[in-house]
Design a protein around this motif. Structure first.
Motif, PDB file in Angstrom:
ATOM      1  N   LYS A 279       0.859  -1.180   0.000  1.00 51.04           N
ATOM      2  CA  LYS A 279       0.000   0.000   0.000  1.00 51.04           C
ATOM      3  C   LYS A 279       0.899   1.236   0.000  1.00 51.04           C
ATOM      4  O   LYS A 279       1.992   1.219   0.569  1.00 51.04           O
ATOM      5  N   ILE A 280       0.440   2.298  -0.625  1.00 51.91           N
ATOM      6  CA  ILE A 280       1.217   3.538  -0.675  1.00 51.91           C
ATOM      7  C   ILE A 280       0.869   4.398   0.536  1.00 51.91           C
ATOM      8  O   ILE A 280      -0.280   4.774   0.735  1.00 51.91           O
ATOM      9  N   LEU A 281       1.867   4.662   1.366  1.00 58.75           N
ATOM     10  CA  LEU A 281       1.685   5.515   2.535  1.00 58.75           C
ATOM     11  C   LEU A 281       1.914   6.980   2.196  1.00 58.75           C
ATOM     12  O   LEU A 281       1.217   7.859   2.690  1.00 58.75           O
ATOM     13  N   LEU A 282       2.923   7.252   1.346  1.00 56.39           N
ATOM     14  CA  LEU A 282       3.301   8.623   1.006  1.00 56.39           C
ATOM     15  C   LEU A 282       3.865   8.634  -0.395  1.00 56.39           C
ATOM     16  O   LEU A 282       4.671   7.771  -0.742  1.00 56.39           O
ATOM     17  N   ASP A 283       3.456   9.608  -1.212  1.00 57.95           N
ATOM     18  CA  ASP A 283       4.029   9.727  -2.555  1.00 57.95           C
ATOM     19  C   ASP A 283       4.445  11.169  -2.812  1.00 57.95           C
ATOM     20  O   ASP A 283       4.455  11.997  -1.903  1.00 57.95           O
ATOM     21  N   GLY A 284       4.849  11.474  -4.053  1.00 62.18           N
ATOM     22  CA  GLY A 284       5.294  12.812  -4.395  1.00 62.18           C
ATOM     23  C   GLY A 284       6.708  13.137  -3.950  1.00 62.18           C
ATOM     24  O   GLY A 284       7.120  14.303  -3.990  1.00 62.18           O
ATOM     25  N   LEU A 285       7.461  12.126  -3.553  1.00 64.47           N
ATOM     26  CA  LEU A 285       8.851  12.331  -3.152  1.00 64.47           C
ATOM     27  C   LEU A 285       9.757  12.244  -4.365  1.00 64.47           C
ATOM     28  O   LEU A 285       9.335  11.827  -5.442  1.00 64.47           O
ATOM     29  N   LEU A 286      11.016  12.632  -4.197  1.00 68.79           N
ATOM     30  CA  LEU A 286      11.968  12.506  -5.293  1.00 68.79           C
ATOM     31  C   LEU A 286      12.691  11.161  -5.193  1.00 68.79           C
ATOM     32  O   LEU A 286      12.466  10.280  -6.007  1.00 68.79           O
ATOM     33  N   PHE A 287      13.548  10.975  -4.182  1.00 69.03           N
ATOM     34  CA  PHE A 287      14.241   9.692  -4.047  1.00 69.03           C
ATOM     35  C   PHE A 287      14.411   9.376  -2.569  1.00 69.03           C
ATOM     36  O   PHE A 287      15.424   9.723  -1.955  1.00 69.03           O
ATOM     37  N   PRO A 288      13.431   8.698  -1.949  1.00 65.04           N
ATOM     38  CA  PRO A 288      13.539   8.372  -0.524  1.00 65.04           C
ATOM     39  C   PRO A 288      14.528   7.246  -0.282  1.00 65.04           C
ATOM     40  O   PRO A 288      14.606   6.284  -1.040  1.00 65.04           O
ATOM     41  N   GLU A 289      15.288   7.366   0.796  1.00 60.96           N
ATOM     42  CA  GLU A 289      16.306   6.384   1.167  1.00 60.96           C
ATOM     43  C   GLU A 289      16.513   6.405   2.675  1.00 60.96           C
ATOM     44  O   GLU A 289      16.010   7.276   3.379  1.00 60.96           O
ATOM     45  N   GLY A 290      17.274   5.428   3.187  1.00 58.63           N
ATOM     46  CA  GLY A 290      17.684   5.396   4.585  1.00 58.63           C
ATOM     47  C   GLY A 290      16.557   5.379   5.595  1.00 58.63           C
ATOM     48  O   GLY A 290      16.639   6.085   6.610  1.00 58.63           O
ATOM     49  N   PRO A 291      15.485   4.580   5.430  1.00 57.27           N
ATOM     50  CA  PRO A 291      14.371   4.619   6.379  1.00 57.27           C
ATOM     51  C   PRO A 291      14.759   4.075   7.745  1.00 57.27           C
ATOM     52  O   PRO A 291      15.483   3.085   7.861  1.00 57.27           O
ATOM     53  N   ARG A 292      14.247   4.742   8.787  1.00 54.21           N
ATOM     54  CA  ARG A 292      14.503   4.341  10.173  1.00 54.21           C
ATOM     55  C   ARG A 292      13.233   4.563  10.987  1.00 54.21           C
ATOM     56  O   ARG A 292      12.616   5.627  10.897  1.00 54.21           O
ATOM     57  N   TRP A 293      12.848   3.587  11.817  1.00 52.08           N
ATOM     58  CA  TRP A 293      11.694   3.753  12.698  1.00 52.08           C
ATOM     59  C   TRP A 293      12.185   4.317  14.022  1.00 52.08           C
ATOM     60  O   TRP A 293      13.018   3.719  14.703  1.00 52.08           O
ATOM     61  N   HIS A 294      11.652   5.493  14.405  1.00 51.39           N
ATOM     62  CA  HIS A 294      12.145   6.192  15.598  1.00 51.39           C
ATOM     63  C   HIS A 294      11.043   7.104  16.115  1.00 51.39           C
ATOM     64  O   HIS A 294      10.442   7.867  15.349  1.00 51.39           O
ATOM     65  N   ASP A 295      10.769   7.027  17.412  1.00 52.06           N
ATOM     66  CA  ASP A 295       9.762   7.881  18.053  1.00 52.06           C
ATOM     67  C   ASP A 295       8.413   7.812  17.335  1.00 52.06           C
ATOM     68  O   ASP A 295       7.776   8.841  17.058  1.00 52.06           O
ATOM     69  N   ASP A 296       7.989   6.602  17.027  1.00 56.97           N
ATOM     70  CA  ASP A 296       6.656   6.347  16.451  1.00 56.97           C
ATOM     71  C   ASP A 296       6.459   6.950  15.063  1.00 56.97           C
ATOM     72  O   ASP A 296       5.323   7.185  14.638  1.00 56.97           O
ATOM     73  N   LYS A 297       7.557   7.194  14.367  1.00 55.13           N
ATOM     74  CA  LYS A 297       7.477   7.689  12.998  1.00 55.13           C
ATOM     75  C   LYS A 297       8.556   7.025  12.150  1.00 55.13           C
ATOM     76  O   LYS A 297       9.568   6.556  12.677  1.00 55.13           O
ATOM     77  N   LEU A 298       8.338   7.010  10.857  1.00 58.68           N
ATOM     78  CA  LEU A 298       9.396   6.624   9.934  1.00 58.68           C
ATOM     79  C   LEU A 298      10.177   7.872   9.556  1.00 58.68           C
ATOM     80  O   LEU A 298       9.614   8.855   9.073  1.00 58.68           O
ATOM     81  N   TRP A 299      11.464   7.825   9.790  1.00 57.72           N
ATOM     82  CA  TRP A 299      12.384   8.869   9.359  1.00 57.72           C
ATOM     83  C   TRP A 299      13.070   8.386   8.090  1.00 57.72           C
ATOM     84  O   TRP A 299      13.393   7.199   7.958  1.00 57.72           O
ATOM     85  N   PHE A 300      13.319   9.291   7.163  1.00 60.63           N
ATOM     86  CA  PHE A 300      13.993   8.908   5.929  1.00 60.63           C
ATOM     87  C   PHE A 300      14.625  10.135   5.292  1.00 60.63           C
ATOM     88  O   PHE A 300      14.301  11.281   5.632  1.00 60.63           O
ATOM     89  N   SER A 301      15.543   9.880   4.363  1.00 56.97           N
ATOM     90  CA  SER A 301      16.185  10.946   3.591  1.00 56.97           C
ATOM     91  C   SER A 301      15.570  10.997   2.208  1.00 56.97           C
ATOM     92  O   SER A 301      15.521   9.969   1.518  1.00 56.97           O
ATOM     93  N   ASP A 302      15.071  12.151   1.801  1.00 58.64           N
ATOM     94  CA  ASP A 302      14.724  12.342   0.398  1.00 58.64           C
ATOM     95  C   ASP A 302      16.001  12.893  -0.251  1.00 58.64           C
ATOM     96  O   ASP A 302      16.260  14.098  -0.225  1.00 58.64           O
ATOM     97  N   MET A 303      16.792  12.012  -0.807  1.00 55.15           N
ATOM     98  CA  MET A 303      18.132  12.369  -1.256  1.00 55.15           C
ATOM     99  C   MET A 303      18.127  13.494  -2.285  1.00 55.15           C
ATOM    100  O   MET A 303      18.900  14.450  -2.172  1.00 55.15           O
TER     101      MET A 303
END
Length: 281
Positions: free
Chosen positions: A6-30
């Motif tokens: 399922k798609i949680l979030l779109d419209g990004l350029l290039f997401p990478e490095g996902p990490r689960w922290h403090d009840d959220k997904l953190w990631f880099s949009d490179m």
């Protein structure tokens, strides 16, 4: 193409490095040049801009965020005043820095490309660089073919890294001083090119493989137990959510910067799995 996510979030350029922290997904949009978060309701937030492309993420024991700045090969820390440099890795990393795992002591293990991939330069090996919280840095592994996603087992004794162009997962023993010893092949993957990875509580690894374009669960020795299709190509994955059974997958149609900017089709996709995540990240 059919997909299992399922798609949680779109419209990004290039997401990478996902990490689960403090009840959220953190990631880099490179290519978007921001570290971001998204919650399970799909609400996103830009945390900090990194002008030379963010990649690997992690946290110090005191809760401060570490960010790999790719193009200028630096490790940054997010302080109340903003981003500050922890280490300049230009003399240690062969090319652009990439993914990272941070252990419980705040020691960061950082891989790099090894060669100019976008210019179709000849394949060349790269290093893993260890950076301690005080900024001291040194090479702890060499002759790796595009060391990418990296995990540390729950007992803190084994580090496993994806060699994207080596078509394998490679394991090391972690010494008390952070050194990496006893290199061995954890899983040979033949025609699979592993990118980002994460570990589950049964000791298996989920890997995002842009080639062949699947998310794959593999056991030590190379036995593949599960495969998921995504909308385009997967580049990284992370187990998170309340029970760490939500597999978050960073996807994009291409890693070519020009195509990324033109299409903006990067996504965070999710699928529920049976075995929860474990270890670091």
């Amino acid at each position: 193409m059919t997909h299992d996510t399922k798609i949680l979030l779109d419209g990004l350029l290039f997401p990478e490095g996902p990490r689960w922290h403090d009840d959220k997904l953190w990631f880099s949009d490179m290519q978007g040049l921001h570290v971001m978060t998204v919650d399970l309701a799909g609400r996103s937030e830009k945390i900090v801009k990194v002008k030379n492309s963010p990649s690997g993420l992690g946290w110090l024991p005191d809760g401060r965020l570490l960010v790999v700045s790719m193009i200028d090969r630096r490790l940054l820390r997010l302080d109340p005043i903003g981003l500050v440099e922890i280490a300049d890795l230009r003399k240690l990393a062969s090319f652009h820095c990439n993914d990272m795992v941070v252990d419980k002591l705040g020691r960061a293990y950082i891989g790099n490309f090894g060669f100019n991939l976008s210019a179709n330069a000849p394949l060349a090996p790269a290093e893993i660089v260890l950076v301690t919280p005080d900024g001291a840095s040194r090479v702890v592994a060499e002759e790796l073919y595009f060391p990418n996603g990296t995990v540390i087992t729950p007992d803190d004794r084994t580090l496993i890294v994806a060699e994207t162009w080596g078509n394998c997962l490679t394991a090391f023993d972690v010494e008390s001083d952070g050194s990496l010893k006893n290199r061995r092949t954890w899983a040979k993957l033949n025609d699979v090119h592993p990118d980002g990875i994460c570990l589950d509580s049964q000791g298996a690894i989920w890997l995002a493989a842009p080639y062949p374009g699947e998310v794959i669960r593999v056991q030590e020795g190379g036995n593949i137990t599960h495969r998921f299709n995504v909308t385009t190509r997967p580049y990284a994955c992370m187990l998170g959510g309340p029970e760490r059974r939500t597999l978050f997958v960073c996807t994009a149609g291409s890693s070519n910067p020009d195509e990324v900017l033109a299409k903006a089709n990067g996504k965070i996709e999710i699928v529920e799995v049976e075995v929860p995540g474990a270890g670091r990240p």
